[in-house]
Write an enzyme that holds these catalytic residues in place. Structure first.
Site, PDB file in Angstrom:
ATOM      1  N   TYR A 142      30.854 -34.887   0.892  1.00  0.00           N
ATOM      2  CA  TYR A 142      30.960 -34.811   2.363  1.00  0.00           C
ATOM      3  C   TYR A 142      31.230 -33.360   2.788  1.00  0.00           C
ATOM      4  O   TYR A 142      30.495 -32.794   3.611  1.00  0.00           O
ATOM      5  CB  TYR A 142      32.077 -35.749   2.835  1.00  0.00           C
ATOM      6  N   GLY A 279      38.573 -37.600  -4.261  1.00  0.00           N
ATOM      7  CA  GLY A 279      38.124 -36.554  -3.337  1.00  0.00           C
ATOM      8  C   GLY A 279      39.158 -36.097  -2.333  1.00  0.00           C
ATOM      9  O   GLY A 279      38.857 -35.255  -1.480  1.00  0.00           O
TER      10      GLY A 279
END
Ligand code: UDP
Length: 324
Positions: A142, A279
């Site tokens: 992302y 993440g």
């Protein structure tokens, strides 16, 4: 009167920005696929075009015919966790489809482009609070996709003269009177805690209590969507291209957000500690001095309780989110 094309204007932040622009005398066209956005989140005063940014011909034709002064780009996939299992979706939506919108700006002669970037472009920060020129080393697809698009805009600015502002939001939160946060499935912290407060979710999970923070849970900088909206409007008229971090400068841990929500709602929040989510960096806090100094940004919401209270107010009025 200025005309603005808002890609992703049916989403959480896009809907609040659309409302804010309309309240300040702009004309707005929302372009949205309604894949994750909601029809009822589109301010009824805006024009609406149903379309996906993957449809290159459509977005270029809309930009060419609309005579827009600016484009705001909110139409992206935005979940850190999902990006760690489906990177392809993030690179396609956020880079390939984003290029269609950047090309539409060029073809339509649009001079100002405001891009929803993110703190996730910084990865595990080297220092806190994070300043704009600090090193950007994303730790999830992302953040990588958003950083890549920042660089693409930089080249478009140099080559095609499309001035851009990359607004790196930290954690967008809160609601306006009319528009709030409703994802399906919901993955974001504050709406999930509010579901527990409202009794529609039995308990929430705290993803990790072994981070390098005082209470072990992740620390984030929660910023109200109306303050983000103000920043977008100011960024349209920025004299030159640039990057701006957007947060309150205050970090709150997941446990602190749970406590603040209990105070605002008067409800006990059931939680369980679960493993870390892939993440997630330990701490993300913004230094937003640059946008204050360069563009005169003045945030109105400084504390988490008022931000959570606005989200709770919207949830009480819209217990099931949007109808369609
Ligand atoms: N988080 C959590 N439980 C949840 C949702 C989120 O503990 O059910 C944590 C998440 O790990 C992160 C913070 O809350 O540290 C904010 O997550 P969110 O998904 O709201 O925003 P993000 O930081 O991913 O943009």
């Amino acid at each position: 009167m200025k005309r603005i094309l808002v890609a992703g204007g049916a989403g959480y932040i896009g809907s609040a920005c659309t409302e804010y622009l309309l309240d300040h005398g702009y004309e707005v066209t929302v372009y949205d696929s309604l894949v994750t956005g909601h029809f009822d989140a589109i301010d009824p005063r805006a024009d609406f075009v149903l379309g996906d940014l993957a449809d290159r011909d459509k977005i270029i034709s809309v930009a060419k015919n609309g005579h827009y002064d600016g484009i705001m780009h909110f139409a992206a996939a935005s979940l850190v966790g999902e990006s760690m299992t489906n990177p392809s979706k993030y690179f396609r939506n956020n880079i390939a489809n984003g290029i269609n919108l950047a090309d539409a700006a060029v073809e339509g002669g649009v001079k100002s482009f405001v891009f929803s970037s993110t703190a996730a472009t910084f990865g595990q920060p080297e220092k806190t609070p994070i300043e704009e020129h600090d090193s950007q080393k994303p730790i999830n697809p992302y953040g990588e996709s958003k950083l890549c698009f920042e660089k693409i805009l930089n080249w478009y600015s140099q080559i095609h003269g499309v001035k851009y502002a990359a607004l790196r939001y930290f954690n967008a939160a809160g609601a306006t009177e009319n528009f709030g946060e409703a994802h399906d499935p919901e993955t974001h912290l504050i709406p999930i805690i509010l579901q527990v407060a409202a009794g529609t979710r039995e308990k929430m999970m705290v993803f990790g209590d072994d981070y390098n923070t005082p209470d072990g849970s992740c620390i984030r900088d929660y910023i109200h969507i109306l303050d983000l909206a103000q920043a977008h409007m100011l960024a349209l008229d920025a004299p030159e291209s640039g990057h701006y971090n957007l947060g309150t400068g205050k970090g709150l841990s997941v446990f602190e957000i749970i406590k603040a929500t209990e105070k605002v709602t008067g409800k006990k929040i059931n939680y369980e500690v679960a493993p870390r989510r892939a993440g997630d960096p330990d701490v993300l806090i913004a230094c937003s001095d640059r946008i204050k100094k360069m563009l005169g940004w003045k945030p109105q919401f400084e504390d988490a309780e008022s931000i959570i209270a606005s989200a709770w107010n919207w949830k009480l009025k819209n217990p099931n989110g949007y109808r369609r």
